[in-house]
Write a protein that holds these residues in place. Structure first.
Motif, PDB file in Angstrom:
ATOM      1  N   HIS A  79      -0.997 -16.833  -4.191  1.00 57.63           N
ATOM      2  CA  HIS A  79      -2.192 -17.639  -4.392  1.00 57.63           C
ATOM      3  C   HIS A  79      -2.818 -17.291  -5.743  1.00 57.63           C
ATOM      4  N   PRO A  80      -3.248 -18.316  -6.497  1.00 60.81           N
ATOM      5  CA  PRO A  80      -3.806 -18.037  -7.844  1.00 60.81           C
ATOM      6  C   PRO A  80      -5.020 -17.126  -7.823  1.00 60.81           C
ATOM      7  N   ALA A  81      -5.745 -17.101  -6.698  1.00 57.01           N
ATOM      8  CA  ALA A  81      -6.932 -16.246  -6.615  1.00 57.01           C
ATOM      9  C   ALA A  81      -6.613 -14.828  -6.157  1.00 57.01           C
ATOM     10  N   ALA A  82      -5.341 -14.565  -5.845  1.00 52.43           N
ATOM     11  CA  ALA A  82      -4.955 -13.235  -5.350  1.00 52.43           C
ATOM     12  C   ALA A  82      -5.110 -12.196  -6.457  1.00 52.43           C
ATOM     13  N   PRO A  83      -5.564 -10.989  -6.101  1.00 53.44           N
ATOM     14  CA  PRO A  83      -5.712  -9.927  -7.111  1.00 53.44           C
ATOM     15  C   PRO A  83      -4.357  -9.492  -7.661  1.00 53.44           C
ATOM     16  N   PRO A  84      -4.343  -8.842  -8.841  1.00 54.62           N
ATOM     17  CA  PRO A  84      -3.079  -8.467  -9.498  1.00 54.62           C
ATOM     18  C   PRO A  84      -2.151  -7.616  -8.652  1.00 54.62           C
ATOM     19  N   GLU A  85      -2.731  -6.724  -7.814  1.00 56.37           N
ATOM     20  CA  GLU A  85      -1.871  -5.847  -7.013  1.00 56.37           C
ATOM     21  C   GLU A  85      -1.039  -6.621  -5.994  1.00 56.37           C
ATOM     22  N   HIS A  86      -1.436  -7.872  -5.694  1.00 55.90           N
ATOM     23  CA  HIS A  86      -0.661  -8.682  -4.753  1.00 55.90           C
ATOM     24  C   HIS A  86       0.682  -9.088  -5.337  1.00 55.90           C
ATOM     25  N   LEU A  87       0.777  -9.115  -6.665  1.00 61.50           N
ATOM     26  CA  LEU A  87       2.059  -9.410  -7.296  1.00 61.50           C
ATOM     27  C   LEU A  87       3.045  -8.279  -7.031  1.00 61.50           C
ATOM     28  N   LYS A  88       2.518  -7.066  -6.928  1.00 62.08           N
ATOM     29  CA  LYS A  88       3.369  -5.908  -6.642  1.00 62.08           C
ATOM     30  C   LYS A  88       3.739  -5.862  -5.173  1.00 62.08           C
ATOM     31  N   GLU A  89       2.756  -6.091  -4.300  1.00 65.31           N
ATOM     32  CA  GLU A  89       2.983  -6.085  -2.849  1.00 65.31           C
ATOM     33  C   GLU A  89       1.771  -6.716  -2.158  1.00 65.31           C
ATOM     34  N   PRO A  90       1.967  -7.818  -1.442  1.00 65.26           N
ATOM     35  CA  PRO A  90       0.822  -8.517  -0.828  1.00 65.26           C
ATOM     36  C   PRO A  90       0.214  -7.820   0.383  1.00 65.26           C
ATOM     37  N   LEU A  91       0.960  -6.971   1.079  1.00 65.70           N
ATOM     38  CA  LEU A  91       0.455  -6.337   2.295  1.00 65.70           C
ATOM     39  C   LEU A  91      -0.178  -4.988   1.971  1.00 65.70           C
ATOM     40  N   VAL A  92      -1.452  -4.848   2.353  1.00 67.23           N
ATOM     41  CA  VAL A  92      -2.208  -3.638   2.015  1.00 67.23           C
ATOM     42  C   VAL A  92      -1.572  -2.392   2.623  1.00 67.23           C
ATOM     43  N   TYR A  93      -1.137  -2.467   3.884  1.00 68.89           N
ATOM     44  CA  TYR A  93      -0.596  -1.262   4.527  1.00 68.89           C
ATOM     45  C   TYR A  93       0.719  -0.822   3.884  1.00 68.89           C
ATOM     46  N   MET A  94       1.475  -1.778   3.327  1.00 69.81           N
ATOM     47  CA  MET A  94       2.697  -1.416   2.595  1.00 69.81           C
ATOM     48  C   MET A  94       2.334  -0.683   1.302  1.00 69.81           C
ATOM     49  N   ARG A  95       1.312  -1.177   0.621  1.00 73.04           N
ATOM     50  CA  ARG A  95       0.889  -0.533  -0.627  1.00 73.04           C
ATOM     51  C   ARG A  95       0.402   0.891  -0.357  1.00 73.04           C
ATOM     52  N   LYS A  96      -0.356   1.056   0.720  1.00 75.94           N
ATOM     53  CA  LYS A  96      -0.853   2.397   1.063  1.00 75.94           C
ATOM     54  C   LYS A  96       0.300   3.338   1.408  1.00 75.94           C
ATOM     55  N   ALA A  97       1.274   2.826   2.162  1.00 79.53           N
ATOM     56  CA  ALA A  97       2.427   3.662   2.540  1.00 79.53           C
ATOM     57  C   ALA A  97       3.219   4.075   1.313  1.00 79.53           C
ATOM     58  N   GLN A  98       3.402   3.144   0.378  1.00 78.89           N
ATOM     59  CA  GLN A  98       4.122   3.461  -0.853  1.00 78.89           C
ATOM     60  C   GLN A  98       3.356   4.503  -1.662  1.00 78.89           C
ATOM     61  N   GLY A  99       2.036   4.354  -1.731  1.00 79.44           N
ATOM     62  CA  GLY A  99       1.218   5.323  -2.457  1.00 79.44           C
ATOM     63  C   GLY A  99       1.320   6.719  -1.855  1.00 79.44           C
ATOM     64  N   SER A 100       1.290   6.799  -0.526  1.00 79.92           N
ATOM     65  CA  SER A 100       1.414   8.103   0.154  1.00 79.92           C
ATOM     66  C   SER A 100       2.784   8.722  -0.087  1.00 79.92           C
ATOM     67  N   TRP A 101       3.818   7.892  -0.075  1.00 79.17           N
ATOM     68  CA  TRP A 101       5.185   8.365  -0.318  1.00 79.17           C
ATOM     69  C   TRP A 101       5.312   8.913  -1.739  1.00 79.17           C
ATOM     70  N   GLU A 102       4.700   8.233  -2.685  1.00 76.20           N
ATOM     71  CA  GLU A 102       4.753   8.686  -4.077  1.00 76.20           C
ATOM     72  C   GLU A 102       4.085  10.060  -4.225  1.00 76.20           C
ATOM     73  N   LYS A 103       2.987  10.260  -3.501  1.00 74.28           N
ATOM     74  CA  LYS A 103       2.305  11.565  -3.564  1.00 74.28           C
ATOM     75  C   LYS A 103       3.206  12.670  -3.023  1.00 74.28           C
ATOM     76  N   ARG A 104       3.948  12.369  -1.958  1.00 75.06           N
ATOM     77  CA  ARG A 104       4.883  13.362  -1.403  1.00 75.06           C
ATOM     78  C   ARG A 104       5.976  13.713  -2.410  1.00 75.06           C
ATOM     79  N   ILE A 105       6.489  12.702  -3.095  1.00 71.71           N
ATOM     80  CA  ILE A 105       7.546  12.937  -4.093  1.00 71.71           C
ATOM     81  C   ILE A 105       7.017  13.827  -5.216  1.00 71.71           C
ATOM     82  N   LEU A 106       5.804  13.501  -5.702  1.00 72.35           N
ATOM     83  CA  LEU A 106       5.217  14.282  -6.794  1.00 72.35           C
ATOM     84  C   LEU A 106       4.934  15.715  -6.353  1.00 72.35           C
ATOM     85  N   LYS A 107       4.497  15.872  -5.112  1.00 71.59           N
ATOM     86  CA  LYS A 107       4.249  17.219  -4.593  1.00 71.59           C
ATOM     87  C   LYS A 107       5.535  18.036  -4.581  1.00 71.59           C
ATOM     88  N   SER A 108       6.631  17.405  -4.157  1.00 70.56           N
ATOM     89  CA  SER A 108       7.920  18.088  -4.136  1.00 70.56           C
ATOM     90  C   SER A 108       8.359  18.474  -5.547  1.00 70.56           C
TER      91      SER A 108
END
Length: 549
Positions: A79-108
């Protein structure tokens, strides 16, 4: 209607903007200026004459291929009114899960830094730079001590994260259809059923000729192959990316595959591309990164031990003609050196960062000591934003059979990664993303092989625990090389990774009789331990077009 026109205009504008920053744009501009000196170019018909010149000279075709290439990786419409992060991933819970996974990788990664007292990056002393340059072609044998290094994560770690994914809106099991899904993936994404897959992969039909099928009731294999080669040569002569992508859906002749893949991926190896690759090599020589050791370690643990990667000694001599006829070990060392070289250069390539515009992941950042959290002191680490995991090097290994020139091999791998492979280790809702592939695999198995699925589930051998490693590596290292290349033909031809899930389900269907007799996960894994004798195309055809639906 107006909305469709607006969307199309936006897509065109974005592609034009992207191409304006490319080498092709400057080449077209130079050609346009040069064409003004030609006698057939008239001032009164300037626009039409230049367009005709581009068409005759072949530059129009190059522009078409570039536009087609951009469309192949263009994000799904939103949708043209969708925020930029929706281009990366439209589902909020998927974005949060990916963010948490990235933190685990960086911690390792940071824990490894601290434990080993090794910096993330350092500039090599001049003497060390010279030594590395002198031993550049021996990187396959002269790697540093890797005993203390460990992979940042393995596919099984990633699978555990995906198993725990939940959509908060479905926590109470509101969806009746999803309550009946008994697999490990518990997120409600739409995936195709077999009738939809048949429609999608129609060129794989039983009555259509395929390379990789030994027999056919319609046309003798040798007649089909000869005609298919003839058409392939014509496609290459036309230099049309779209035609090549359609053609390769029936498989690529071995002799034409390297050129066809390059055409589909719009790789032309211009002098500036070779120069860019040399600059990446210089960056490797000048700077030592912690991820370099992870790359060395991964090649050592995976590709260097893979029978199919190092199986064709004669083939390697053919592909590396500059090598003297020496021992097999020396030849393999040279191939391993090229493999490592490509991966080390990839880690330094900041152009890879552009794919994060449509990747649910975000590139990790490193901060100058004492400046943590201050964005002006942040840099992406590694420079390409991609932290390698256990098995990452297997994305490159099969390509070493097709391309002996390192810079060309590198360009092909980079384009394959930013189009396809990144989706196999990112959490997203994309149809070709690993979450959707896992769900598609489980849904196909549960729907069309329910007895097998329930049996394996009951004995604690959930099928996904076995097939996940195949899919996350796009079957590299599991299939015989010729079969793997036939599979990757179809990935390119359909611009989709969904075929990986279909093949995984087809493998279980093929071994169903044996699997029905096992009583443990270990026994099921033993039945499916060796995929090296499997023929990809018959498996896919039988599963898709001979399954009762």
């Amino acid at each position: 209607m107006l909305q469709e026109e607006s969307d199309l205009s936006l897509i065109i504008a974005q592609i034009v903007q992207k191409l304006k920053g490319s080498n092709l744009y400057s080449q077209l501009e130079r050609q346009a200026w040069a064409s003004l000196q030609r006698p057939e170019i008239k001032l009164e018909s300037l626009k039409e004459d230049i367009k005709e010149f581009f068409k005759i000279s072949g530059w129009e075709k190059k522009l078409q291929n570039a536009v087609y290439s951009e469309l192949s990786v263009f994000p799904l419409p939103s949708h043209p009114a969708a925020p930029p992060e929706h281009l990366k991933e439209p589902l909020v819970y998927m974005r949060k899960a990916q963010g948490s996974w990235e933190k685990r990788i960086l911690k390792s990664l940071n824990s490894m830094c601290t434990e080993l007292s090794i910096p993330l990056a350092r500039k090599r002393p001049v003497g060390e730079q010279k030594e590395l340059l002198n031993k550049w072609n021996e990187m396959g044998t002269d790697e540093p001590d890797l005993s203390l290094f460990r992979p940042v994560y393995a596919p099984k770690d990633f699978l555990e994260v995906l198993i725990n994914l939940r959509n908060p809106n479905y926590e109470n099991g509101d969806s009746l259809s999803f309550r009946t899904h008994l697999g490990l993936i518990q997120v409600p994404l739409k995936v195709k059923d077999i009738p939809e897959l048949k429609e999608c992969f129609v060129e794989l039909g039983l009555n259509i000729g395929q390379l990789g099928i030994d027999d056919s009731t319609q046309v003798p294999p040798e007649l089909f192959e000869n005609e298919h080669v003839r058409i392939g040569q014509k496609v290459l002569a036309e230099q049309d990316s779209a035609a090549a992508q359609q053609y390769i859906r029936q498989g690529s002749p071995t002799a034409l595959r390297a050129e066809l893949w390059a055409l589909i991926l719009n790789i032309s190896s211009q002098p500036e591309d070779v120069l860019y690759y040399e600059q990446l090599k210089t960056n490797v020589i000048q700077h030592d990164l912690l991820v370099d050791s992870l790359i060395y370690k991964d090649v050592k643990l995976t590709a260097s031990n893979d029978d199919y990667y190092f199986v064709f000694e004669d083939y390697l001599y053919q592909k590396l003609p500059q090598l003297p006829q020496c021992s097999a070990a020396t030849t393999l060392d040279q191939s391993a050196a090229i493999h490592i070289e490509v991966l080390l250069c990839f880690s330094r390539d900041t152009s890879v960062l552009s794919h994060f515009a449509y990747n649910s992941a975000s590139p990790p950042k490193s901060y100058i000591r004492g400046k943590l959290g201050l964005e002006e002191y942040a840099v992406f680490y590694p420079p390409n934003g991609v932290i390698p995991f256990h098995g990452f090097s297997m994305y490159v290994a099969p390509l070493c059979f097709l391309y002996h020139e390192p810079s060309k091999l590198y360009q092909i791998f980079r384009e394959m990664y930013v189009r396809f492979f990144f989706r196999l280790h990112s959490i997203s809702s994309h149809p070709s993303g690993i979450v959707s592939l896992c769900l598609l695999f489980e849904t196909l198995l549960q729907t069309y092989l329910p007895q097998l699925f329930y049996h394996l589930r009951e004995i604690g051998a959930q099928p996904l625990r076995i097939s996940f490693k195949w899919m996350v590596r796009a079957f590299s290292g599991y299939l015989a090389t010729d079969q793997l290349l036939l599979l990757w033909d179809r990935i390119l031809g359909y611009n989709s990774l969904e075929i990986l899930a279909v093949l995984a389900a087809a493998v279980f269907a093929f071994r169903a009789v044996n699997l029905m007799e096992v009583t443990s996960l270990a026994a099921a894994e033993a039945v499916l331990a060796d995929l090296s004798t499997l023929k990809v195309m018959p498996l896919l055809q039988i599963f898709l077009f001979a399954t009762v639906t």
